[in-house]
Design an enzyme around this catalytic site. Sequence first.
Site, short mmCIF file in Angstrom:
data_model
loop_
_atom_site.label_atom_id
_atom_site.label_comp_id
_atom_site.label_asym_id
_atom_site.label_seq_id
_atom_site.Cartn_x
_atom_site.Cartn_y
_atom_site.Cartn_z
N HIS A 185 -86.10 -76.95 -25.87
CA HIS A 185 -84.83 -77.11 -25.25
C HIS A 185 -84.04 -78.49 -25.80
CE1 HIS A 185 -81.44 -76.34 -22.73
NE2 HIS A 185 -81.40 -77.75 -22.10
N LYS A 200 -66.25 -76.15 -22.04
CA LYS A 200 -66.07 -75.91 -20.64
C LYS A 200 -65.54 -77.16 -20.11
CE LYS A 200 -70.27 -74.23 -20.37
NZ LYS A 200 -70.72 -73.91 -21.60
#
Length: 315
Positions: free
Chosen positions: A131, A195
Amino acid sequence: MPDIKLFTGNATPELAKRISERLYLSLGDATVGRFSDGEIQVQINENVRGSDVFIIQSTCAPTNDNLMELIVMVDALRRASAGRITAVIPYFGYARQDRRVRSARVPITAKVVADFLSSVGVDRVLTCDLHAEQIQGFFDVPVDNVFGSPVLVHDMLKKIDMQNPIVVSPDIGGVVRARAIAKLLNDTDMAIIDKRRPRANVAQVMHIIGDVAGRDCILVDDMIDTGGTLCKAAEALKERGAKRVFAYATHAVFSGSAAKNLASDALDEVVVTDTIPLSPEIKALNKVRVLTLSGMLAEAIRRISNEESISAMFT
């Protein structure tokens, strides 16, 4: 080829079997179960003295059980005089806990897990699509972080009738990944979903940077967890005129309300790999397709054992 032995716990037995078949090897004989009180029981049932041992075990849910299986297996093999032990962790759990956000009083659990593995005697780690790549620096042993993107891109090029495709990053943080995918897709166009929450208690707004009207959108990410943000992104793309939306990710975490979210009509198909087994609930959707990373991981294992370059696999 050196004396390679492959072992697996209970996290990803099917992937381990595929890897062993690619290497023309049998999985090692080991008992990995539970005592009556729930404690993990491990016994190695064959000679491993001096062998080059690889333990294939994702630390996916149940994360703590699978992590402890891996740890205890390493200890058992170390005490059995294995020559070298490589932990093959296709999905590295706890990777999202890699920093203290705004100096909050929280642990850096990815570092704790790295220390744990090093302390029990792991000589090397092979993992896929961490990640955060900087997690490699948490380890005191060599880490090979391979990428699932070649397998995903091959599927994009060969298996789907894409019409005027565009690669979409679901957030600003995924731009580097999306750019790499777009380059592999013959330098196709790219779009970014930005976003933002204008102010407290106001719904998040999704701004799409790029022209997606009439195009097949390929959302790419390293993992899909609940799928909530992914579905909102797909809905935003459809509202902007996208023809179809495909989601590609290496790791199918699929926790919480993932099954409900992925049933959204906005997503035409979800493509993941076999680093994490799918639950029956997700399989029942008939919308999620699984690609195998067994060939890539088998080749990485072969190269590690033969002291060959891993980076050459991606050049």
